[in-house]
Design an enzyme around this catalytic site. Sequence first.
Site, PDB file in Angstrom:
ATOM      1  N   ARG A  63      38.719  18.958  33.998  1.00  0.00           N
ATOM      2  CA  ARG A  63      37.263  18.804  33.987  1.00  0.00           C
ATOM      3  C   ARG A  63      36.623  20.188  33.863  1.00  0.00           C
ATOM      4  O   ARG A  63      37.055  21.126  34.520  1.00  0.00           O
ATOM      5  CB  ARG A  63      36.794  18.142  35.289  1.00  0.00           C
ATOM      6  CG  ARG A  63      36.896  16.636  35.280  1.00  0.00           C
ATOM      7  CD  ARG A  63      36.631  16.013  36.622  1.00  0.00           C
ATOM      8  NE  ARG A  63      35.464  16.510  37.337  1.00  0.00           N
ATOM      9  CZ  ARG A  63      35.052  16.041  38.509  1.00  0.00           C
ATOM     10  NH1 ARG A  63      35.711  15.048  39.100  1.00  0.00           N
ATOM     11  NH2 ARG A  63      33.989  16.528  39.096  1.00  0.00           N
TER      12      ARG A  63
ATOM     13  N   ARG B 130      24.170  13.426  48.546  1.00  0.00           N
ATOM     14  CA  ARG B 130      24.662  14.801  48.461  1.00  0.00           C
ATOM     15  C   ARG B 130      23.622  15.803  48.939  1.00  0.00           C
ATOM     16  O   ARG B 130      23.840  17.007  48.839  1.00  0.00           O
ATOM     17  CB  ARG B 130      24.993  15.123  47.015  1.00  0.00           C
ATOM     18  CG  ARG B 130      26.513  15.193  46.756  1.00  0.00           C
ATOM     19  CD  ARG B 130      26.636  15.576  45.323  1.00  0.00           C
ATOM     20  NE  ARG B 130      27.835  16.107  44.839  1.00  0.00           N
ATOM     21  CZ  ARG B 130      28.845  15.429  44.299  1.00  0.00           C
ATOM     22  NH1 ARG B 130      28.858  14.137  44.335  1.00  0.00           N
ATOM     23  NH2 ARG B 130      29.842  16.049  43.752  1.00  0.00           N
TER      24      ARG B 130
ATOM     25  N   ARG C 170      43.962  20.467  39.318  1.00  0.00           N
ATOM     26  CA  ARG C 170      43.666  19.035  39.134  1.00  0.00           C
ATOM     27  C   ARG C 170      43.503  18.702  37.658  1.00  0.00           C
ATOM     28  O   ARG C 170      42.899  19.453  36.909  1.00  0.00           O
ATOM     29  CB  ARG C 170      42.379  18.674  39.880  1.00  0.00           C
ATOM     30  CG  ARG C 170      41.959  17.216  39.647  1.00  0.00           C
ATOM     31  CD  ARG C 170      40.998  16.751  40.695  1.00  0.00           C
ATOM     32  NE  ARG C 170      39.623  17.144  40.402  1.00  0.00           N
ATOM     33  CZ  ARG C 170      38.582  16.702  41.108  1.00  0.00           C
ATOM     34  NH1 ARG C 170      38.771  15.873  42.123  1.00  0.00           N
ATOM     35  NH2 ARG C 170      37.362  17.091  40.815  1.00  0.00           N
TER      36      ARG C 170
ATOM     37  N   ARG D 159      29.860  24.688  42.675  1.00  0.00           N
ATOM     38  CA  ARG D 159      29.868  23.366  43.338  1.00  0.00           C
ATOM     39  C   ARG D 159      30.102  23.531  44.844  1.00  0.00           C
ATOM     40  O   ARG D 159      29.513  22.829  45.653  1.00  0.00           O
ATOM     41  CB  ARG D 159      30.954  22.463  42.734  1.00  0.00           C
ATOM     42  CG  ARG D 159      30.576  21.961  41.342  1.00  0.00           C
ATOM     43  CD  ARG D 159      31.785  21.393  40.626  1.00  0.00           C
ATOM     44  NE  ARG D 159      32.266  20.162  41.204  1.00  0.00           N
ATOM     45  CZ  ARG D 159      33.534  19.748  41.119  1.00  0.00           C
ATOM     46  NH1 ARG D 159      34.439  20.466  40.483  1.00  0.00           N
ATOM     47  NH2 ARG D 159      33.892  18.607  41.661  1.00  0.00           N
TER      48      ARG D 159
ATOM     49  N   LYS E  52      38.073  12.628  48.027  1.00  0.00           N
ATOM     50  CA  LYS E  52      37.195  11.465  48.242  1.00  0.00           C
ATOM     51  C   LYS E  52      37.519  10.345  47.245  1.00  0.00           C
ATOM     52  O   LYS E  52      37.604   9.190  47.636  1.00  0.00           O
ATOM     53  CB  LYS E  52      35.712  11.860  48.077  1.00  0.00           C
ATOM     54  CG  LYS E  52      35.205  12.857  49.113  1.00  0.00           C
ATOM     55  CD  LYS E  52      33.701  13.029  49.023  1.00  0.00           C
ATOM     56  CE  LYS E  52      33.232  13.609  47.702  1.00  0.00           C
ATOM     57  NZ  LYS E  52      33.705  14.987  47.417  1.00  0.00           N
TER      58      LYS E  52
HETATM   59  P1  AMP Z   1      31.844  14.428  41.471  1.00  0.00           P
HETATM   60  O1  AMP Z   1      32.752  13.702  40.553  1.00  0.00           O
HETATM   61  O2  AMP Z   1      31.414  13.596  42.644  1.00  0.00           O
HETATM   62  O3  AMP Z   1      32.355  15.783  41.863  1.00  0.00           O
HETATM   63  O4  AMP Z   1      30.491  14.696  40.636  1.00  0.00           O
HETATM   64  C1  AMP Z   1      30.490  15.472  39.443  1.00  0.00           C
HETATM   65  C2  AMP Z   1      29.090  15.960  39.136  1.00  0.00           C
HETATM   66  O5  AMP Z   1      28.202  14.839  38.969  1.00  0.00           O
HETATM   67  C3  AMP Z   1      28.430  16.795  40.236  1.00  0.00           C
HETATM   68  O6  AMP Z   1      28.823  18.155  40.194  1.00  0.00           O
HETATM   69  C4  AMP Z   1      26.963  16.606  39.891  1.00  0.00           C
HETATM   70  O7  AMP Z   1      26.583  17.373  38.768  1.00  0.00           O
HETATM   71  C5  AMP Z   1      26.928  15.132  39.484  1.00  0.00           C
HETATM   72  N1  AMP Z   1      26.687  14.270  40.678  1.00  0.00           N
HETATM   73  C6  AMP Z   1      27.537  13.373  41.240  1.00  0.00           C
HETATM   74  N2  AMP Z   1      26.982  12.784  42.320  1.00  0.00           N
HETATM   75  C7  AMP Z   1      25.748  13.317  42.451  1.00  0.00           C
HETATM   76  C8  AMP Z   1      24.692  13.154  43.376  1.00  0.00           C
HETATM   77  N3  AMP Z   1      24.791  12.311  44.428  1.00  0.00           N
HETATM   78  N4  AMP Z   1      23.560  13.873  43.198  1.00  0.00           N
HETATM   79  C9  AMP Z   1      23.428  14.725  42.157  1.00  0.00           C
HETATM   80  N5  AMP Z   1      24.393  14.959  41.259  1.00  0.00           N
HETATM   81  C10 AMP Z   1      25.551  14.265  41.391  1.00  0.00           C
END
Ligand code: AMP
Length: 214
Positions: free
Chosen positions: A160, A88, A127, A171, A13
Amino acid sequence: MRLILVGPPGAGKGTQAVHLAAHYQIPHISTGDIFRANLKNGTELGKQAQSFMDRGELVPDSVTNEMVKDRLGNPDAAKGFLLDGFPRNTNQAQVLDQILVEKKMPLDAALELKIDHAEIIKRLSGRRTCRGCGASSHVEFEKPKVAGVCDKCGGQLYQREDDKEEVLNRRLEIYAQQTEPIISFYNSKGLLKNISAVGSVETITKAAISALGK
Ligand code: AMP
């Protein structure tokens, strides 16, 4: 163009968002990036988010929804936006709906990036992310020119915490339980488009643009 991207962790994404935002000349709004920037800068928001992020859990909706509402109030979002990583869960999708109704900015599409489980694990376990600019590379499939150094900005690459196996599994579980239901939510509104997230970055961007239209 007002667009959201939906897909499991590892669907690409973030990568596609950069290309699509450039193509449609709209801001790329990634909630994960905003949280990580806040963590790095030690802000109150970062402190609130950290324990959830470390465990691969969702940051509570009360925090996340406010943050997105604020961001969509920035003047640059008036010309459109691409939301990456939000909504989400169904509550976030409903809140987003309300925000967009209030702002008279209806969504044009929800683009789903489809990918199977084995491919996700392959991608995410290798990654690496840049501490400087946040760009991703891969130890096997998208090697940086110099190991450990970001091609784009020269920053240090790291894994990460939440890409490590245990957190990654959590996740993926959360994606299946909480995020997947929003796909039928957008389908029922006639806004859903989907494409395969497997192939070269360029091929996938082209497929996205052809699904979304000019
Ligand atoms: P991502 O980089 O999109 O994978 O996001 C990393 C982490 O940020 C996720 O595992 C959540 O802990 C938090 N996060 C990102 N977007 C959201 C969201 N829309 N709602 C809740 N937590 C989020």
